[in-house]
Enzyme design. Structure first.
Site, PDB file in Angstrom:
ATOM      1  N   ASN A  24      32.118  96.842   0.634  1.00 23.07           N
ATOM      2  CA  ASN A  24      32.916  96.459   1.803  1.00 23.07           C
ATOM      3  C   ASN A  24      32.764  94.968   2.116  1.00 23.07           C
ATOM      4  OD1 ASN A  24      33.869  96.071   4.443  1.00 23.07           O
ATOM      5  ND2 ASN A  24      33.323  98.147   5.064  1.00 23.07           N
TER       6      ASN A  24
ATOM      7  N   GLU B  40      26.133 107.449  -2.502  1.00 17.74           N
ATOM      8  CA  GLU B  40      25.606 107.787  -1.179  1.00 17.74           C
ATOM      9  C   GLU B  40      25.038 109.200  -1.211  1.00 17.74           C
ATOM     10  OE1 GLU B  40      27.678 106.118   2.122  1.00 17.74           O
ATOM     11  OE2 GLU B  40      27.340 107.900   3.327  1.00 17.74           O
TER      12      GLU B  40
ATOM     13  N   ASP C 188      24.030 100.709   6.057  1.00 21.22           N
ATOM     14  CA  ASP C 188      24.771 101.943   6.273  1.00 21.22           C
ATOM     15  C   ASP C 188      24.972 102.102   7.775  1.00 21.22           C
ATOM     16  OD1 ASP C 188      25.737 103.977   4.322  1.00 21.22           O
ATOM     17  OD2 ASP C 188      25.046 105.261   5.948  1.00 21.22           O
TER      18      ASP C 188
ATOM     19  N   GLY D 262      38.073  99.059   9.841  1.00 14.70           N
ATOM     20  CA  GLY D 262      37.331 100.274  10.167  1.00 14.70           C
ATOM     21  C   GLY D 262      37.637 100.775  11.581  1.00 14.70           C
ATOM     22  N   TYR D 263      36.553 101.117  12.297  1.00 10.68           N
ATOM     23  CA  TYR D 263      36.697 101.670  13.638  1.00 10.68           C
ATOM     24  C   TYR D 263      36.846 100.582  14.709  1.00 10.68           C
ATOM     25  CZ  TYR D 263      35.161 106.122  11.546  1.00 10.68           C
ATOM     26  OH  TYR D 263      35.064 107.265  10.783  1.00 10.68           O
ATOM     27  N   ASP D 264      36.911  99.329  14.324  1.00  7.15           N
ATOM     28  CA  ASP D 264      36.999  98.244  15.319  1.00  7.15           C
ATOM     29  C   ASP D 264      38.112  98.447  16.358  1.00  7.15           C
ATOM     30  OD1 ASP D 264      34.815  96.860  14.481  1.00  7.15           O
ATOM     31  OD2 ASP D 264      35.888  95.124  13.690  1.00  7.15           O
TER      32      ASP D 264
ATOM     33  N   LYS E 288      32.389  89.563  18.512  1.00  5.33           N
ATOM     34  CA  LYS E 288      31.776  90.793  17.992  1.00  5.33           C
ATOM     35  C   LYS E 288      30.443  90.498  17.294  1.00  5.33           C
ATOM     36  CE  LYS E 288      32.288  94.343  14.487  1.00  5.33           C
ATOM     37  NZ  LYS E 288      32.927  94.729  13.220  1.00  5.33           N
TER      38      LYS E 288
ATOM     39  N   HIS F  86      26.238  96.150  16.581  1.00  5.44           N
ATOM     40  CA  HIS F  86      25.151  96.901  15.957  1.00  5.44           C
ATOM     41  C   HIS F  86      24.616  96.120  14.748  1.00  5.44           C
ATOM     42  CE1 HIS F  86      28.966  97.690  14.168  1.00  5.44           C
ATOM     43  NE2 HIS F  86      28.539  98.535  13.258  1.00  5.44           N
TER      44      HIS F  86
HETATM   45  P1  IMP Z   1      29.375 102.944   5.875  1.00  6.27           P
HETATM   46  O1  IMP Z   1      29.147 104.361   5.434  1.00  6.27           O
HETATM   47  O2  IMP Z   1      28.135 102.220   6.174  1.00  6.27           O
HETATM   48  O3  IMP Z   1      30.289 102.155   4.978  1.00  6.27           O
HETATM   49  O4  IMP Z   1      30.138 102.937   7.281  1.00  6.27           O
HETATM   50  C1  IMP Z   1      30.646 104.042   7.904  1.00  6.27           C
HETATM   51  C2  IMP Z   1      32.047 103.786   8.400  1.00  6.27           C
HETATM   52  O5  IMP Z   1      31.976 102.975   9.556  1.00  6.27           O
HETATM   53  C3  IMP Z   1      32.972 103.082   7.405  1.00  6.27           C
HETATM   54  O6  IMP Z   1      34.255 103.663   7.490  1.00  6.27           O
HETATM   55  C4  IMP Z   1      32.997 101.657   7.916  1.00  6.27           C
HETATM   56  O7  IMP Z   1      34.231 101.036   7.641  1.00  6.27           O
HETATM   57  C5  IMP Z   1      32.818 101.862   9.412  1.00  6.27           C
HETATM   58  N1  IMP Z   1      32.165 100.717  10.023  1.00  6.27           N
HETATM   59  C6  IMP Z   1      30.909 100.267   9.811  1.00  6.27           C
HETATM   60  N2  IMP Z   1      30.664  99.181  10.554  1.00  6.27           N
HETATM   61  C7  IMP Z   1      31.796  98.938  11.233  1.00  6.27           C
HETATM   62  C8  IMP Z   1      32.161  97.916  12.146  1.00  6.27           C
HETATM   63  O8  IMP Z   1      31.425  96.991  12.480  1.00  6.27           O
HETATM   64  N3  IMP Z   1      33.412  98.001  12.628  1.00  6.27           N
HETATM   65  C9  IMP Z   1      34.285  98.983  12.285  1.00  6.27           C
HETATM   66  N4  IMP Z   1      33.996  99.945  11.442  1.00  6.27           N
HETATM   67  C10 IMP Z   1      32.755  99.923  10.906  1.00  6.27           C
END
Ligand code: IMP
Length: 184
Positions: free
Chosen positions: A13, A40, A69, A142-144, A162, A167
Site C-alpha cells: 500500500n 497475512e 497492520d 481506504g476508510y478515510d 491527518k 493512529h
Molecule cells: P491493512 O490490513 O493494514 O492493510 O489495513 C486494513 C484496512 O484499513 C485496509 O483496507 C486499509 O486500506 C485501511 N486503512 C489502514 N489505515 C488507513 C488509514 O489511515 N486511512 C484509511 N484507511 C486505512
C-alpha cells in the site's frame, strides 16, 4: 542507481508508505519503500499479524524493516471489521460499512507497527477514537472518507493534518522514540 536506506517500509500500500515517510521524516528518520504483498496470517491479534509480516519482510529483504497492520473497530458491531478491515474494504467497502452502522457511530482506528532487524522484533501500537460519518466525505484512500477523529468534525479525507494526529502518527512516534534511542 537506486538509493539505499537503513530502514525499509514493506507494504503493498503506497498510501501507507507515503504517510509513514512524511511522519518519520519529521523525526529525521529516512525510509525506503519495498513493495511486497506479504502473506497475512488469520488471527484476531494485529500484533501477531504484523510481527509475522515483519519476519517475512526481513527474510525477503535482509535489511531492517517496518510493516504496519491496521484495523477499524466499530463499537456497535462488536469491533468488526477489526483485523479483517482489509478484506471488508475490498468486499463491501465504505458504502457497505455505512449500511451496517446505525445509531451508535463510535469507532477506533488501530495501527500496529512491527520492526525487525537481526537483533530486535518489536511492535508499537496506537489508536485514535472517532466516529463513522453518515455519508462518505472527501477524497481519501481506504476508510478515510468515513472516519471522523474525535477532536474534529470532518473526516480524515477532509482534514489537512491527518498525519499529525492519526493512529499511524501515534504508533510511528512511539517507534521513532525507541528507534532513535537504539541508534545511539
Ligand atoms: P491493512 O490490513 O493494514 O492493510 O489495513 C486494513 C484496512 O484499513 C485496509 O483496507 C486499509 O486500506 C485501511 N486503512 C489502514 N489505515 C488507513 C488509514 O489511515 N486511512 C484509511 N484507511 C486505512
Amino acid at each position: 542507481m537506486q538509493q539505499s536506506f537503513d530502514l525499509y517500509f514493506v507494504s503493498s500500500n503506497k498510501h501507507k508508505f507515503l504517510e509513514a515517510k512524511k511522519i518519520l521524516n519529521s523525526f529525521e528518520i529516512q525510509i525506503g519503500f519495498y513493495k511486497s504483498e506479504l502473506e497475512e496470517i488469520q488471527s484476531d491479534s494485529l500484533q501477531k499479524i504484523a510481527s509475522k509480516k515483519a519476519e517475512q519482510a526481513f527474510s525477503q529483504l535482509k535489511k531492517p524493516v517496518i510493516v504496519e497492520d491496521d484495523g477499524l473497530y466499530i463499537t456497535s458491531l462488536d469491533g468488526f471489521p477489526g483485523p479483517y478491515s482489509s478484506y471488508v474494504f475490498k468486499t463491501i467497502g465504505n458504502s457497505g460499512i455505512l449500511n451496517l452502522v446505525k445509531n451508535n457511530r463510535n469507532a477506533k482506528f488501530v495501527s500496529m507497527i512491527s520492526f525487525k532487524n537481526n537483533v530486535f522484533s518489536k511492535s508499537f501500537k496506537a489508536e485514535i477514537c472517532g466516529k463513522i460519518s453518515k455519508k462518505q466525505k472527501g477524497k481519501g484512500w481506504g476508510y478515510d472518507p468515513i472516519f471522523i477523529p474525535n477532536s474534529k468534525s470532518k473526516t480524515f479525507a477532509e482534514i489537512s493534518n491527518k498525519n499529525e494526529l492519526s493512529h499511524r502518527f501515534k504508533a510511528l512516534k512511539k517507534f521513532a522514540n525507541w528507534y532513535l534511542r537504539m541508534q545511539k
